[in-house]
Design a protein around this motif. Sequence first.
Motif, short mmCIF file in Angstrom:
data_model
loop_
_atom_site.label_atom_id
_atom_site.label_comp_id
_atom_site.label_asym_id
_atom_site.label_seq_id
_atom_site.Cartn_x
_atom_site.Cartn_y
_atom_site.Cartn_z
N UNK A 192 0.82 -1.22 0.00
CA UNK A 192 0.00 0.00 0.00
C UNK A 192 0.85 1.27 0.00
N UNK A 193 2.09 1.14 0.42
CA UNK A 193 2.94 2.34 0.51
C UNK A 193 3.54 2.71 -0.85
N UNK A 194 3.39 1.90 -1.84
CA UNK A 194 3.96 2.15 -3.16
C UNK A 194 3.42 3.47 -3.72
N UNK A 195 4.24 4.17 -4.43
CA UNK A 195 3.82 5.46 -4.95
C UNK A 195 2.78 5.29 -6.05
N UNK A 196 1.98 6.34 -6.22
CA UNK A 196 0.91 6.31 -7.21
C UNK A 196 1.49 6.12 -8.61
N UNK A 197 2.66 6.64 -8.81
CA UNK A 197 3.31 6.56 -10.11
C UNK A 197 3.60 5.10 -10.50
N UNK A 198 4.22 4.41 -9.54
CA UNK A 198 4.54 3.00 -9.78
C UNK A 198 3.29 2.19 -10.06
N UNK A 199 2.24 2.51 -9.26
CA UNK A 199 0.96 1.79 -9.46
C UNK A 199 0.45 2.01 -10.87
N UNK A 200 0.50 3.27 -11.31
CA UNK A 200 0.00 3.59 -12.64
C UNK A 200 0.78 2.83 -13.71
N UNK A 201 2.10 2.72 -13.48
CA UNK A 201 2.94 2.03 -14.44
C UNK A 201 2.56 0.55 -14.51
N UNK A 202 2.35 0.04 -13.32
CA UNK A 202 1.97 -1.38 -13.23
C UNK A 202 0.64 -1.65 -13.94
N UNK A 203 -0.33 -0.71 -13.72
CA UNK A 203 -1.62 -0.83 -14.38
C UNK A 203 -1.44 -0.90 -15.89
N UNK A 204 -0.56 -0.01 -16.36
CA UNK A 204 -0.29 0.03 -17.80
C UNK A 204 0.24 -1.33 -18.26
N UNK A 205 1.19 -1.85 -17.49
CA UNK A 205 1.83 -3.12 -17.84
C UNK A 205 0.82 -4.27 -17.91
N UNK A 206 -0.10 -4.25 -16.98
CA UNK A 206 -1.07 -5.35 -16.90
C UNK A 206 -2.29 -5.12 -17.79
N UNK A 207 -2.26 -4.10 -18.61
CA UNK A 207 -3.35 -3.75 -19.53
C UNK A 207 -4.62 -3.37 -18.78
N UNK A 208 -4.50 -2.97 -17.55
CA UNK A 208 -5.71 -2.72 -16.77
C UNK A 208 -6.41 -1.43 -17.19
N UNK A 209 -5.74 -0.59 -17.98
CA UNK A 209 -6.39 0.65 -18.42
C UNK A 209 -7.16 0.46 -19.72
N UNK A 210 -6.96 -0.67 -20.34
CA UNK A 210 -7.64 -0.92 -21.62
C UNK A 210 -9.13 -1.19 -21.38
N UNK A 211 -9.95 -1.05 -22.46
CA UNK A 211 -11.37 -1.38 -22.31
C UNK A 211 -11.53 -2.88 -21.96
#
Lengths: 320, 326
Positions: free
Chosen positions: A41-60
């Motif tokens: 939970x302490x991970x920065x928002x930036x890293x989280x966003x990057x991870x989301x991108x990696x896992x395709x979680x931002x895609x439709x």
Amino acid sequence: MRQYITRRLLEMIPVLIGISILIFVIFQLAPGDAVSAIVDPKTSAETKAKLREQLHLNEPILVQYKYWVMDILKGQWGESFYYKQPVSRVINSFIWNSFYLSLASFLLSAILSIPIGVLSATKQYSKFDYIFTIFALIGISMPSFFFGLLLIKWFAVDLKLFPVSGMTNPGSTATGFALFKEVMHHMALPLIVLTLGSLAGLMRYTRSSMLEVIRQDYIRTARAKGLREKVVIYKHALRNALIPVVTIFGMSLPGLFSGAIITEQIFNWPGIGPIELQAVNTRDYPLLMGINMLLALLTLLGNLIADVTYALVDPRIRLK
Amino acid sequence: MDELLIIKNLKTYFYTDEGVVKAVDDVSLRINRGQTLCIVGESGCGKSITAMSILRLIPDPPGKIEGGEIIFEGKDLLKLSDDEVREIRGNKISMIFQEPMTSLNPVFTIGNQIIEAIMLHQKLDKKEATKKSVEALKLVGIPRAEEIINAYPHELSGGMRQRAMIAMAMVCNPTLLIADEPTTALDVTIQAQILDLMRKLKEETKTSIMLITHDLGVVAEMAEYVTVMYAGKVVEEADVIELFKNPKHPYTLGLLESKPQIHIDKEKLYSIPGQVPNPFNLPKGCYFFPRCERAMEICKEVMPTLKEVGNGHKVACHLYGGDNNE
């Protein structure tokens, strides 16, 4: 028959696609996403966003589904968030332990339930019947967590006849027959818990099926022919009474692999059951989806097996 | 007369939650060798239970044979051990049932079910037994017997199944064949064929037949001797010609009256008024009294006994026998 099986197997494809969509959508609806599950939970928002991108979680959602299905078709069931290992490897390393336990329980309950059911039916309302009716009631109503703990208290802690938990002794290096013996020793108590539950139901099922059959005209014909009572019951009646029971056996196939969550947890049996529970708690979606897809496939196969065995035991059923 | 089977004072009762049903109450009858006896009566009059009692096939519980003797070839069947009775079943006495649709086991082939009986009673090996089954099926007029032997019951029509049942019953050359309404479930043309077949087999094998029916047409065609039953009791018995020519008991008269006749044009078919009495609550006197058009005071109080009224004709009715009423 071969044609029938081929057709049924082909029919499974659209059903599986439907199931995959359902599973995918349901897990999309679940709260939280993979990122919140895997990172600190302490991970920065930036890293989280990057991870989301990696896992395709931002895609439709449709695109995400496509990625998932393509991976499954390639044999990649994804990576478990929790174990940081491919899902297939996680499943593979636990599911067989569950299978051995469930299979042993299934065989034991089948072997015991049929003769008990037959005897209860042929000696309806006798002492034997009443004893096993009470036994069945206990078996159905006794919660496995309680019964499991009771067995541990009696046979493992007090009498020290069986180990408290696990599948092998800690640090065991046994192989071959010694390993088999060791596993059997550990299996005894969870096996009793699981068997008591399924035995009761199967026994009552065989009993009622048998009761119906022994009132049939052809049983009277068999007696009128001068056949011995044993032949009348075990050849003429049982063959008919087992037809519905066989169907139940076929349908219990997925159950052999799905693991017994509570029993395995209590006896610390390294099966798939506790893994499923843990996957839910840790929102390990790839693992959960993998297990669910596997069970869906096994359920469909189980139904097919039930239908085929049904046709094998009942000449009136012809598969087309 | 050469008697094959004598039933004396047979009592078969059923013990149910609502009370005791005297399904067969003090029934006596006899069958001579080579004779066809018909037992006639409405549903529930005890005719099937009488037949089942002979082979001791009464389900116990709730049924129980409470008394009497069933003497077959000099031996009381009721005193034999279970094993001894089993040797008679399907061998010396065999039985065919009303419902050919449900009387054959659906999961075994026809051949399998006939062979089983042969191997059991005749100690033949499987090959000889198979040959014999084919012969038996041919004898009862089943075409392509070699193929039918491998067929399952559901693949045959009702008439064919009943033929197969008869083949199964006749294959061990029984001295007595009990046929419990063998044609009731079949359509009329098939009925005639099955009756013809039974008559033919009887002539060839000299088997005695006990035929249970509610159809007086069947009686006229098949019987040599007739027993009429009502509410678990024999009410009349006579030679078939005597019975049709000279029926005595009001119940028998009613039965004959309610039979459709081709050359008589009637608006409505006669039916006996009232209903079969409640087995838990039988009248005190004659069981037929509440429905009888010729009932008298005495019928309400006293149960008539079966008495000879000449010509070997016996009847249980107060209208006959005058002052020797008890």
